[in-house]
Design an enzyme around this catalytic site. Structure first.
Site, PDB file in Angstrom:
ATOM      1  N   HIS A  99       1.804   6.996  -0.477  1.00 42.08           N
ATOM      2  CA  HIS A  99       1.024   6.057   0.588  1.00 42.08           C
ATOM      3  C   HIS A  99      -0.415   5.880   0.006  1.00 42.08           C
ATOM      4  CE1 HIS A  99      -0.991   4.677   3.992  1.00 42.08           C
ATOM      5  NE2 HIS A  99       0.235   4.545   4.535  1.00 42.08           N
ATOM      6  N   HIS A 146       0.712  -1.276   0.026  1.00 43.63           N
ATOM      7  CA  HIS A 146       0.071   0.032  -0.149  1.00 43.63           C
ATOM      8  C   HIS A 146       0.960   1.277   0.030  1.00 43.63           C
ATOM      9  CE1 HIS A 146       1.000  -0.153   4.182  1.00 43.63           C
ATOM     10  NE2 HIS A 146       0.742   1.086   4.505  1.00 43.63           N
TER      11      HIS A 146
END
Length: 169
Positions: A90, A75
């Site tokens: 992110h 992620h």
């Protein structure tokens, strides 16, 4: 008259100043970090940057560089520019809780990447179905330590086309 007493830590001459244009890694709407529902990002604790509300699930390399780190759950990654500048990408907020579900990484730590290359594909609907936000912070890490000047560009952006940050050093 007092020029010989000026501080030695003056601005670099114009021919020694550098800037890097950071292209949007995802398509969507760029917004200030203050709109990220996480104090670590919103408060600038990770560094200066911008966030993007993505409209598609593809994270692209915003510049030519090296993958410094890929988080195990895919992620988030850190990319390093040839200048040494590091950028944290992110995807979403609290998406680590998905334990990698909905994320497909196309890169590994140490890989050399080109601007526009697909880094990670992610399932926007799966993230939303889990009750999580898809807003994606893009952070210049160590911006204070290295005294980077970070200028944000807020608008609708297309990945690998529109500039979201101009970083001077």
């Amino acid at each position: 008259m007092f020029s010989r007493w000026k501080s030695k830590k003056e601005e670099k001459p114009a021919d020694q100043q550098h800037t890097i244009e950071i292209l949007a890694p995802v398509s969507g709407q760029s917004v200030p970090l203050s709109e990220v529902p996480d104090e670590t990002f919103a408060g600038g604790h990770m560094g200066k940057g911008i966030a993007i509300e993505p409209i598609e699930g593809k994270l692209l390399a915003p510049f030519d560089g090296k993958v410094a780190h890929v988080v195990k759950t895919n992620h988030a990654i850190i990319l390093e520019h040839a200048s040494g500048l590091q950028l944290l990408l992110h995807i979403g907020i609290d998406t680590v809780s998905l334990k990698g579900s909905g994320f497909i990484s196309h890169i590994a730590t140490g890989d050399i990447v080109k601007a526009g290359q697909i880094l990670i594909e992610f399932d926007l609907e799966a993230i939303r179905a889990a009750g999580l936000r898809t807003i994606t912070p893009v952070i210049v890490t160590s911006s204070e330590e290295f005294n980077y000047k970070v200028e944000q560009h807020f608008s609708k952006v297309t990945a690998n086309k529109d500039s979201i940050l101009t970083v001077g050093f």
